[in-house]
Design an enzyme around this catalytic site. Structure first.
Site, short mmCIF file in Angstrom:
data_model
loop_
_atom_site.label_atom_id
_atom_site.label_comp_id
_atom_site.label_asym_id
_atom_site.label_seq_id
_atom_site.Cartn_x
_atom_site.Cartn_y
_atom_site.Cartn_z
N GLY A 120 0.83 -1.20 0.00
CA GLY A 120 0.00 0.00 0.00
C GLY A 120 0.86 1.25 0.00
O GLY A 120 2.02 1.21 0.44
N GLN B 53 3.04 9.97 1.10
CA GLN B 53 4.36 9.32 1.12
C GLN B 53 5.22 9.70 -0.08
O GLN B 53 6.43 9.51 -0.06
CB GLN B 53 4.21 7.79 1.17
CG GLN B 53 3.63 7.30 2.49
CD GLN B 53 3.51 5.80 2.50
OE1 GLN B 53 2.51 5.25 2.07
NE2 GLN B 53 4.54 5.11 2.98
N CYS C 287 6.23 -0.40 6.64
CA CYS C 287 5.84 0.81 5.92
C CYS C 287 7.01 1.24 5.05
O CYS C 287 8.16 1.27 5.51
CB CYS C 287 5.51 1.90 6.93
SG CYS C 287 5.05 3.47 6.17
N LEU C 288 6.72 1.60 3.81
CA LEU C 288 7.79 2.01 2.89
C LEU C 288 8.47 3.29 3.37
O LEU C 288 9.59 3.58 2.95
CB LEU C 288 7.23 2.20 1.47
CG LEU C 288 6.70 0.91 0.82
CD1 LEU C 288 6.14 1.22 -0.57
CD2 LEU C 288 7.77 -0.16 0.74
N HIS D 214 -3.90 0.94 7.70
CA HIS D 214 -2.56 1.54 7.71
C HIS D 214 -2.53 2.79 6.81
O HIS D 214 -2.03 3.84 7.21
CB HIS D 214 -1.55 0.50 7.23
CG HIS D 214 -0.14 0.98 7.13
ND1 HIS D 214 0.86 0.55 7.99
CD2 HIS D 214 0.45 1.86 6.28
CE1 HIS D 214 2.00 1.16 7.66
NE2 HIS D 214 1.78 1.95 6.62
N GLU D 215 -3.10 2.66 5.61
CA GLU D 215 -3.06 3.79 4.67
C GLU D 215 -3.97 4.94 5.12
O GLU D 215 -3.62 6.11 4.94
CB GLU D 215 -3.42 3.34 3.26
CG GLU D 215 -2.51 2.25 2.67
CD GLU D 215 -1.03 2.55 2.79
OE1 GLU D 215 -0.64 3.73 2.72
OE2 GLU D 215 -0.25 1.59 2.97
N HIS E 110 -2.15 7.04 7.42
CA HIS E 110 -1.26 7.98 6.74
C HIS E 110 -2.00 9.27 6.38
O HIS E 110 -1.45 10.36 6.48
CB HIS E 110 -0.72 7.37 5.43
CG HIS E 110 0.52 6.55 5.60
ND1 HIS E 110 1.69 7.06 6.11
CD2 HIS E 110 0.79 5.25 5.32
CE1 HIS E 110 2.62 6.11 6.13
NE2 HIS E 110 2.09 4.99 5.66
NI NI Z 1 2.96 3.14 5.44
#
Ligand code: NI
Length: 150
Positions: A46, A51, A88-89, A130-131, A134
């Site tokens: 995701g 991000q 998480c990226l 999770h997204e 963000h």
């Molecule tokens: Ni993330």
């Protein structure tokens, strides 16, 4: 399509609340295409627009069944719990355990602005939560247990 730079933990933008998407135009489509490519390139499940430095409520998710695009998403129902590893990226090299609902139903718009509703479970449900965090300027490391370097 292009791979965009992913902001890393500590970047102030990651702690800001994203704004509604109001223009469903070519600029948005280009962003969504780039987000999908960037996520794939990093092997993520995701990615939220913030991000890649864009404070808009746009998310792409690939929980193993292809890309789903979520614009202005809202969770309208959730059920059960799952406790497990998350990454998480924007927080490279780390994992931690997070409690999430096992199933969520969300409302969102597609890239043409059309509303849709979907019920998802497991990894997909975890990714939606999770997204959406963000989009509120929250990183999972604030709610994770057993954070580990890998
Ligand atoms: Ni993330």
């Amino acid at each position: 399509m292009a791979i965009r730079k992913i902001l890393k933990i500590g970047d102030e933008l990651l702690y800001k609340k994203s704004h509604e998407v109001t223009a469903f135009d070519e600029r948005l489509w280009g962003l969504l295409d780039d987000m999908a490519e960037t996520m794939k390139d990093s092997d993520g499940a995701g990615l939220a627009a913030v991000q890649v430095g864009i404070l808009r409520r746009a998310v792409v998710i690939d929980a193993g069944e292809g890309i789903t695009e979520l614009l202005n998403p809202k969770i309208i129902a959730s059920e059960g719990t799952q406790y497990g590893a998350e990454g998480c990226l924007s927080v490279p090299g780390k994992r931690g355990d997070v409690m999430r609902p096992m199933q969520v139903t969300f409302e969102a718009q597609n890239r043409n602005g059309e509303k849709y509703t979907r019920m998802v479970t497991g990894l997909f449900a975890r990714a939606v939560c999770h997204e959406l965090d963000h989009l509120e300027g929250k990183l999972y490391v604030e709610i994770a247990d057993n954070l580990q370097q890998y």
